[in-house]
Design a protein around this motif. Structure first.
Motif, PDB file in Angstrom:
ATOM      1  N   GLY A  54       0.650  -1.016  -0.050  1.00 61.16           N
ATOM      2  CA  GLY A  54       0.043  -0.160   0.017  1.00 61.16           C
ATOM      3  C   GLY A  54       0.813   1.073   0.044  1.00 61.16           C
ATOM      4  O   GLY A  54       0.390   2.331   0.105  1.00 61.16           O
ATOM      5  N   SER A  55       2.051   1.386  -0.184  1.00 62.75           N
ATOM      6  CA  SER A  55       3.166   2.381  -0.358  1.00 62.75           C
ATOM      7  C   SER A  55       3.017   3.061  -1.439  1.00 62.75           C
ATOM      8  O   SER A  55       2.822   2.639  -2.580  1.00 62.75           O
ATOM      9  CB  SER A  55       4.805   1.867  -0.212  1.00 62.75           C
ATOM     10  OG  SER A  55       5.088   2.851  -0.373  1.00 62.75           O
ATOM     11  N   ASP A  56       2.890   4.428  -1.268  1.00 61.69           N
ATOM     12  CA  ASP A  56       2.579   5.260  -2.273  1.00 61.69           C
ATOM     13  C   ASP A  56       3.782   5.271  -3.203  1.00 61.69           C
ATOM     14  O   ASP A  56       3.783   5.763  -4.319  1.00 61.69           O
ATOM     15  CB  ASP A  56       2.337   6.768  -1.967  1.00 61.69           C
ATOM     16  CG  ASP A  56       3.105   7.166  -0.452  1.00 61.69           C
ATOM     17  OD1 ASP A  56       3.206   6.521   0.229  1.00 61.69           O
ATOM     18  OD2 ASP A  56       3.841   8.218  -0.712  1.00 61.69           O
ATOM     19  N   CYS A  57       4.856   4.948  -2.753  1.00 57.77           N
ATOM     20  CA  CYS A  57       6.058   5.121  -3.260  1.00 57.77           C
ATOM     21  C   CYS A  57       6.478   3.954  -4.513  1.00 57.77           C
ATOM     22  O   CYS A  57       7.125   3.925  -5.293  1.00 57.77           O
ATOM     23  CB  CYS A  57       7.340   5.107  -2.384  1.00 57.77           C
ATOM     24  SG  CYS A  57       7.525   6.612  -1.494  1.00 57.77           S
ATOM     25  N   GLU A  58       5.437   2.862  -4.147  1.00 59.19           N
ATOM     26  CA  GLU A  58       5.635   1.688  -5.242  1.00 59.19           C
ATOM     27  C   GLU A  58       5.346   2.172  -6.696  1.00 59.19           C
ATOM     28  O   GLU A  58       5.650   1.489  -7.511  1.00 59.19           O
ATOM     29  CB  GLU A  58       4.884   0.733  -4.687  1.00 59.19           C
ATOM     30  CG  GLU A  58       4.870  -0.767  -5.382  1.00 59.19           C
ATOM     31  CD  GLU A  58       3.915  -1.906  -5.158  1.00 59.19           C
ATOM     32  OE1 GLU A  58       4.042  -2.797  -5.874  1.00 59.19           O
ATOM     33  OE2 GLU A  58       3.431  -1.832  -3.990  1.00 59.19           O
ATOM     34  N   VAL A  59       4.454   3.205  -6.590  1.00 60.43           N
ATOM     35  CA  VAL A  59       4.244   3.546  -8.098  1.00 60.43           C
ATOM     36  C   VAL A  59       5.442   3.909  -8.885  1.00 60.43           C
ATOM     37  O   VAL A  59       5.124   4.099 -10.232  1.00 60.43           O
ATOM     38  CB  VAL A  59       3.003   5.037  -8.072  1.00 60.43           C
ATOM     39  CG1 VAL A  59       4.136   6.223  -7.528  1.00 60.43           C
ATOM     40  CG2 VAL A  59       2.350   5.140  -9.494  1.00 60.43           C
ATOM     41  N   MET A  60       6.558   4.350  -8.301  1.00 58.61           N
ATOM     42  CA  MET A  60       7.698   4.469  -9.089  1.00 58.61           C
ATOM     43  C   MET A  60       7.989   3.314  -9.988  1.00 58.61           C
ATOM     44  O   MET A  60       8.632   3.344 -10.955  1.00 58.61           O
ATOM     45  CB  MET A  60       8.822   4.729  -8.222  1.00 58.61           C
ATOM     46  CG  MET A  60       8.600   6.328  -7.652  1.00 58.61           C
ATOM     47  SD  MET A  60       9.988   6.666  -6.688  1.00 58.61           S
ATOM     48  CE  MET A  60       9.019   7.478  -5.354  1.00 58.61           C
ATOM     49  N   LEU A  61       7.594   2.157  -9.574  1.00 58.68           N
ATOM     50  CA  LEU A  61       8.040   0.846 -10.154  1.00 58.68           C
ATOM     51  C   LEU A  61       7.451   0.889 -11.580  1.00 58.68           C
ATOM     52  O   LEU A  61       8.162   0.755 -12.708  1.00 58.68           O
ATOM     53  CB  LEU A  61       7.924  -0.564  -9.419  1.00 58.68           C
ATOM     54  CG  LEU A  61       8.893  -0.526  -8.338  1.00 58.68           C
ATOM     55  CD1 LEU A  61       8.229  -1.621  -7.414  1.00 58.68           C
ATOM     56  CD2 LEU A  61      10.008  -0.782  -8.621  1.00 58.68           C
ATOM     57  N   PRO A  62       6.257   0.792 -11.685  1.00 57.16           N
ATOM     58  CA  PRO A  62       5.428   0.613 -13.060  1.00 57.16           C
ATOM     59  C   PRO A  62       5.877   1.929 -13.805  1.00 57.16           C
ATOM     60  O   PRO A  62       5.838   1.880 -15.149  1.00 57.16           O
ATOM     61  CB  PRO A  62       4.007   0.601 -12.796  1.00 57.16           C
ATOM     62  CG  PRO A  62       3.895   0.908 -11.576  1.00 57.16           C
ATOM     63  CD  PRO A  62       4.990   0.873 -10.629  1.00 57.16           C
ATOM     64  N   LEU A  63       5.749   3.096 -13.484  1.00 58.04           N
ATOM     65  CA  LEU A  63       6.223   4.335 -14.099  1.00 58.04           C
ATOM     66  C   LEU A  63       7.462   4.334 -14.564  1.00 58.04           C
ATOM     67  O   LEU A  63       7.726   4.554 -15.868  1.00 58.04           O
ATOM     68  CB  LEU A  63       6.165   5.624 -13.100  1.00 58.04           C
ATOM     69  CG  LEU A  63       6.386   6.935 -13.581  1.00 58.04           C
ATOM     70  CD1 LEU A  63       5.121   7.094 -14.589  1.00 58.04           C
ATOM     71  CD2 LEU A  63       6.000   8.002 -12.622  1.00 58.04           C
ATOM     72  N   TRP A  64       8.488   3.786 -14.052  1.00 55.97           N
ATOM     73  CA  TRP A  64       9.833   3.402 -14.444  1.00 55.97           C
ATOM     74  C   TRP A  64       9.808   2.483 -15.743  1.00 55.97           C
ATOM     75  O   TRP A  64      10.398   2.685 -16.843  1.00 55.97           O
ATOM     76  CB  TRP A  64      10.813   2.785 -13.820  1.00 55.97           C
ATOM     77  CG  TRP A  64      12.116   2.395 -14.087  1.00 55.97           C
ATOM     78  CD1 TRP A  64      12.489   1.256 -14.497  1.00 55.97           C
ATOM     79  CD2 TRP A  64      13.248   3.350 -14.039  1.00 55.97           C
ATOM     80  NE1 TRP A  64      13.813   1.222 -14.590  1.00 55.97           N
ATOM     81  CE2 TRP A  64      14.421   2.547 -14.528  1.00 55.97           C
ATOM     82  CE3 TRP A  64      13.420   4.732 -13.846  1.00 55.97           C
ATOM     83  CZ2 TRP A  64      15.684   2.704 -14.872  1.00 55.97           C
ATOM     84  CZ3 TRP A  64      14.602   5.049 -14.118  1.00 55.97           C
ATOM     85  CH2 TRP A  64      15.953   4.321 -14.606  1.00 55.97           C
ATOM     86  N   ALA A  65       8.722   1.509 -15.471  1.00 58.33           N
ATOM     87  CA  ALA A  65       8.988   0.415 -16.510  1.00 58.33           C
ATOM     88  C   ALA A  65       8.109   1.109 -17.961  1.00 58.33           C
ATOM     89  O   ALA A  65       8.412   0.758 -19.094  1.00 58.33           O
ATOM     90  CB  ALA A  65       7.866  -0.792 -16.319  1.00 58.33           C
ATOM     91  N   GLU A  66       7.164   1.933 -17.821  1.00 62.00           N
ATOM     92  CA  GLU A  66       6.492   2.740 -18.720  1.00 62.00           C
ATOM     93  C   GLU A  66       7.773   3.778 -19.495  1.00 62.00           C
ATOM     94  O   GLU A  66       7.301   4.083 -20.813  1.00 62.00           O
ATOM     95  CB  GLU A  66       5.245   3.594 -18.412  1.00 62.00           C
ATOM     96  CG  GLU A  66       4.323   2.660 -18.087  1.00 62.00           C
ATOM     97  CD  GLU A  66       2.847   3.061 -18.374  1.00 62.00           C
ATOM     98  OE1 GLU A  66       2.929   4.205 -18.651  1.00 62.00           O
ATOM     99  OE2 GLU A  66       1.678   2.087 -18.208  1.00 62.00           O
TER     100      GLU A  66
END
Length: 113
Positions: free
Chosen positions: A73-85
């Protein structure tokens, strides 16, 4: 705090001549049950350790071209799929898309950067 510590060691091999260690100390405010870090991408190649808060993480998840189911539920996890995109290319465009107050380290095993 801190109330949680996370460590990850990337062992040296033919591609990586040195061991790399990534550590994270945490005072759990967002997702205290499952927001441990460092965060690791589904393929295991991208590692993120972040401190702070990403205010627009829900909007970023909603705007991704490929669906992504967060493991935490970490808001920071969004960086992983954003990096992939962004095809894993280091660019100022990633932090420019994040609203909030944060510091981050991202490590890509495939390029050792």
């Amino acid at each position: 705090g801190p109330d949680w510590s996370g460590y990850l060691v990337v062992e040296k091999d033919g591609e990586r001549p040195l061991n790399h260690g990534i550590a994270h100390e945490r005072l759990a405010i967002m997702d205290p049950e499952s927001g441990e870090q460092p965060l690791v991408s589904p393929d295991g190649n991208i590692i993120v350790a972040a401190n702070g808060e990403i205010y627009n993480y829900k909007e970023i998840y909603a705007g991704l071209s490929a669906p992504y189911t967060p493991k935490t539920g970490s808001d920071c996890e969004v960086m992983l799929p954003l990096w992939a995109e962004m095809d894993g290319i280091p660019t100022p465009n990633l932090p420019n898309q994040l609203r909030g107050m944060f510091s981050v380290i991202m490590y890509d095993k495939t390029t050792d950067t």
